[in-house]
Every structure is written in structure tokens, then in C-alpha cells.
Design an enzyme around this catalytic site. Sequence first.
Site, mmCIF file in Angstrom:
data_model
loop_
_atom_site.group_PDB
_atom_site.id
_atom_site.type_symbol
_atom_site.label_atom_id
_atom_site.label_comp_id
_atom_site.label_asym_id
_atom_site.label_seq_id
_atom_site.Cartn_x
_atom_site.Cartn_y
_atom_site.Cartn_z
ATOM 1 N N CYS A 186 -3.806 -4.360 -15.165
ATOM 2 C CA CYS A 186 -3.833 -3.583 -13.977
ATOM 3 C C CYS A 186 -2.988 -3.608 -12.708
ATOM 4 C CB CYS A 186 -5.125 -3.138 -13.660
ATOM 5 S SG CYS A 186 -6.161 -4.523 -12.909
ATOM 6 N N HIS A 229 0.614 -1.132 -0.011
ATOM 7 C CA HIS A 229 -0.034 0.008 -0.037
ATOM 8 C C HIS A 229 0.769 1.198 -0.021
ATOM 9 C CE1 HIS A 229 -3.224 2.782 1.039
ATOM 10 N NE2 HIS A 229 -2.252 3.335 1.803
ATOM 11 N N GLU A 254 -7.043 -12.738 -11.774
ATOM 12 C CA GLU A 254 -6.266 -12.912 -10.690
ATOM 13 C C GLU A 254 -6.028 -14.188 -10.048
ATOM 14 O OE1 GLU A 254 -7.339 -9.518 -8.260
ATOM 15 O OE2 GLU A 254 -9.532 -10.010 -8.891
#
Length: 572
Positions: A504, A191, A433
Site C-alpha cells: 500500500c 503529503h 514497514e
Amino acid sequence: MSKVLKGIAASDGIATAEAYMLVEPDLSFDKKTIENSDEEIQRLHSAIDASKKELETIKEKAKENLGEEEAEVFEAHLTILSDPEMIGQIETKINDEKVNAESALKDVTDTFISMFEAMTDNAYMQERAGDIRDVTKRVLSHLLGVTLPSPALIDKEVIIVAHDLTPSDTAQLDRRYVKGFVTDIGGRTSHSAIMSRTLEIPAVVGSESATEDIHEGDQVIIDGIHGEAIVKPSADEVREYEQKAKDFAAQKAEWEQLKNEKSVTADGKEVILAANIGTPQDVEGANDNGAEAVGLFRSEFLYMDASELPSEDDQFEAYKQALEGMNGKQVVVRTMDIGGDKKLPYLPLPDEQNPFLGYRAIRLCLDQQEIFRTQLRALLRASKYGKLAIMFPMIATVQEFKDAKAIFEEEKAALVEKGVEVADDIQVGMMMEIPAAAMIADKLAKYADFFSIGTNDLIQYSMAADRGNERVSYLYQPTNPSILRLVKNIIDASHKEGKWTGMCGEMAGDQTAVPLLLGLGLDEYSMSATSILKTRSFIKKLSTEKMKELADKALDCETEAGVQALVKEYTK
């Protein structure tokens, strides 16, 4: 003498400033018997008054940087500090038991915290436990004379030094003053790393020892290009890096010239370079960096930044703003990916041993359909304001995609029947994914309008290695031949059905991976906006045919090191 800490280059750039230690202080204390209760109560009130003053400042900063709604949490903290019942109980404990203020504060607030945490049927009241915990920590810091770090109070240029940065930490960072940061842990997909690129500040993560080797006020140079932090640099080193910073600024200015150009290879192959965003406000950064689309709108941030489930109208306004802001360029919105490490205090989820493999994303949406349907209605209503595409996260089977698409079609038909204007060209795709989905890409491609490869999760699931676990981080290998083979399978399957594939995950902007992805035929590369112009410049120098040859050889390699050596050979 200077010391060089080596880590992972998380965000390009070079910065020099004093260190600001965003590290939890030691708030331990001993329980003591006191003689003068009045003096101890006075100590308590002095600490409370200092905490209130601090919180007022933080609240104003949060309001300025994040908006009224985000600042409300600090108003709740101020309310707690003015609660006569809680403060009265602390005073009574000091008077009756002759204990120090620290001990009385902790005992009373622990009781309140336990009481609120027990209210399992009321998510709002459970949240108050966390507020009381935060407030207690702040008052305790003043009683002990210890400084409690608060990013919102920073008012001079600094380099943040932390073990890691949480979403709430980064939400308080002011780009005017925070020039860069270095952390002990993390990788390019953590993050803190993603946020550093969004904030456009240089960062080094995973240094292992930053919080031990750097002290408050130390001068620190952050080299986010090579992944180094130089502690207490010499005058010569400062001059050297000042020049490097100027060189990098000149390079950025050169890339800036490509802002309005198409992304075309040396031999004329055109691809799309898109931006990953988390809020409608991020559209400005996407446009400023020459994005040709938004390849990932992380819609869960609308849920994470709210104190309750966002209404259909609130979501509609956010999606409308993003679509209008992109001026006709495609915006791909991922439906809410809540669960795993993204939990909502107002939406209780079951405790699970492996939350990343559990009740999250599309699994939650198909189960709690009203939440899902509300989001889809908001998206459908917004679709007339731009070029919208929707994708579902964590699809593992053909049936899951069919079920999700069926709900979308039901909501679309219901709105049309009511006379609501809805775009008729909305593409509906899915995130790739999960390895199981990648292996049946040929089947899924018959139903999905497009694929978007989420490499952050695809890699960790394929390698059975948590990307946030430092002990197994060596297995997080984006260009491992096994990952490249999965990517090839996905792209080939979509092309066979006349569909397109984007990516992405952070791999899309990885300068080592880009030549390989070009060779594998990837259509859209979605990345942090700040990586777009650098990638466009790189792609213009590459030959598609030569990169196909590179990709074919890479697929036959045994190791990631072998693949990377090939990339260097083909791009030198």
C-alpha cells in the site's frame, strides 16, 4: 523567454493557468510612536473588519467543500475578532503607550498566546493559541497592506506555487479552480504529492526554486507526466502542451475502457489492483477508477479531521459507509497511525527527538488501550456491512502482533456475547514497514492473515534516510536491490503459510516497480485511485514468467540504476 523548472512528476496530467503564490508574506514591521491614537484605533478596526469579511467568505467555502465541522475553525477565528477584552487591551495600549496598531496588536496577542499555551492540562484551550496566532497574522496583513494567501478564496483557474503544501492547505483546494501545483520541496511520497493524485490534478514537486522563479500572475504550464514546470511559455509552447494535454486525455479515455475488467497479465496471472483512501467519501473515486478493493483505509484521517477523539458511533458510521460503498469488495482498514508527523491537538504526545521512531501507531494503541478498543468495536460492528479486513501499523515484533490480535479477539467476543452481529470472516493482518519485521516475516506469517507492505516507511527506515529531507532524498530508492530483497522475503514468507501479501506504499503504483513486483509474486497492489487504470493497462502487456526472470536478475544487481536499466530492457 520561458524557463523550465525540473522536479519530480507527482501526479499525471498537463495544465496551464496563472500562478497563485501560496507563500508566506513578509509581515515584519517597526514599532513606531504615533500622535493620533484615534486614527490608529480606526486603522485597527478597519483591519479587523476586513479580516472578518475575509473569514466569512472562507468559512462558507469550507462549509461547501468540506462540511460544517471543518468550517467551525473559522467560526472560532471570527469569535476571537469579536472578543471585547482582547480588542479593548489593544486599544488601551495604543492610547496609553502611543504605539502603532501593529505593535499593540502583536504585544497583546502574544500575551494571550503564551497564556493559552501554558494550559498544558487542557488540550482544547491550548488549541486556541494557534487560532489567535492565525487571526493575528490575518489582521496584521491588512494593517500592512499585504495579501495573505488563502486557497479557499481562489475563484479563477490557477496553478498553485508553494514551498510545500500542508494538510490544511490542501483541505482548502477547490478542484474547479486549482488546475495543478508546483512546490520547492517534496517527493512522490510527500503529503502534497499524495493529495495531488487524490485530487486528480497534475503536480510537480521538489523543483527547488519554484517560489523564487515564479511570480504572482505568471503563466505556468505544469507537466505532471515528465516532472516539469514551464514559466512564461511562448505561444508555440502553449500550443505544444495543449496538444499534449489532448493526447493525455485520449490516453485516459483508452484506459477508461478497462474500468470493469480484471487485472490480468498477458499470460493469464490475475492480481488485485486496489485504492488507498483517507475518508469514506474517497470510495467514489476508487469505484470510478475501477478499484477491485480498498487496500488501505487510512483511519487516522477520522481523528485528524475531528476536534476531539471520534466516538465509537462516529467511527462506525464512517466504516459502514466505506464498506457499503465498495459493494462487497474488500476494504482493508489500518488502525490509527497517529504520531510521527500526524499529531492530534487534543491528544498530547511526548516531545521526542525522533518521533517517527517513537511513540506512535500500534505502540500508542497498546499503551492507550481504550482508544484502540473503541476503534476495534466500531470496526467490528461495521463488519456486517461488507468485506472487512483490519491491519495493525508499525508492528516490530511477534509479541506486538499477538497482543494487538488478543485485544481484537476480546472485543469481538464481548460484542458477540451482547448479541451484536459481527462478521466471522474478518482477516486480521499487519503492515510490513519495519525492517526487523521483514526479517522475521516467516514467524509473523504464522499469526497474521495477510501482510501489507508499507514501502514509504520501509524504505526510509531501511536506508536510514528521512523521506522528507531533501539532502538525503537520493537515498529514497524503491527499486534498490536491498529493498527488493526485503519485499521478496515478505512475499515468500506469506505464500509459504498460504497467506497473501499486498503493498500500500507509493511503490505499488510506480511504473518502474510494477514489473518487478509482478515477478516477485505480489498479490495486491494498492495505490492512489488515479493510478489504477494506467497500471491495469500496463500489467496486461506483461508476462509473469518474463517478469520472474527480471526480478531474479534485479535481486542480484548492485545498484538501483542497474535495476532500472534491467526494467527498461525487459519492458521495451
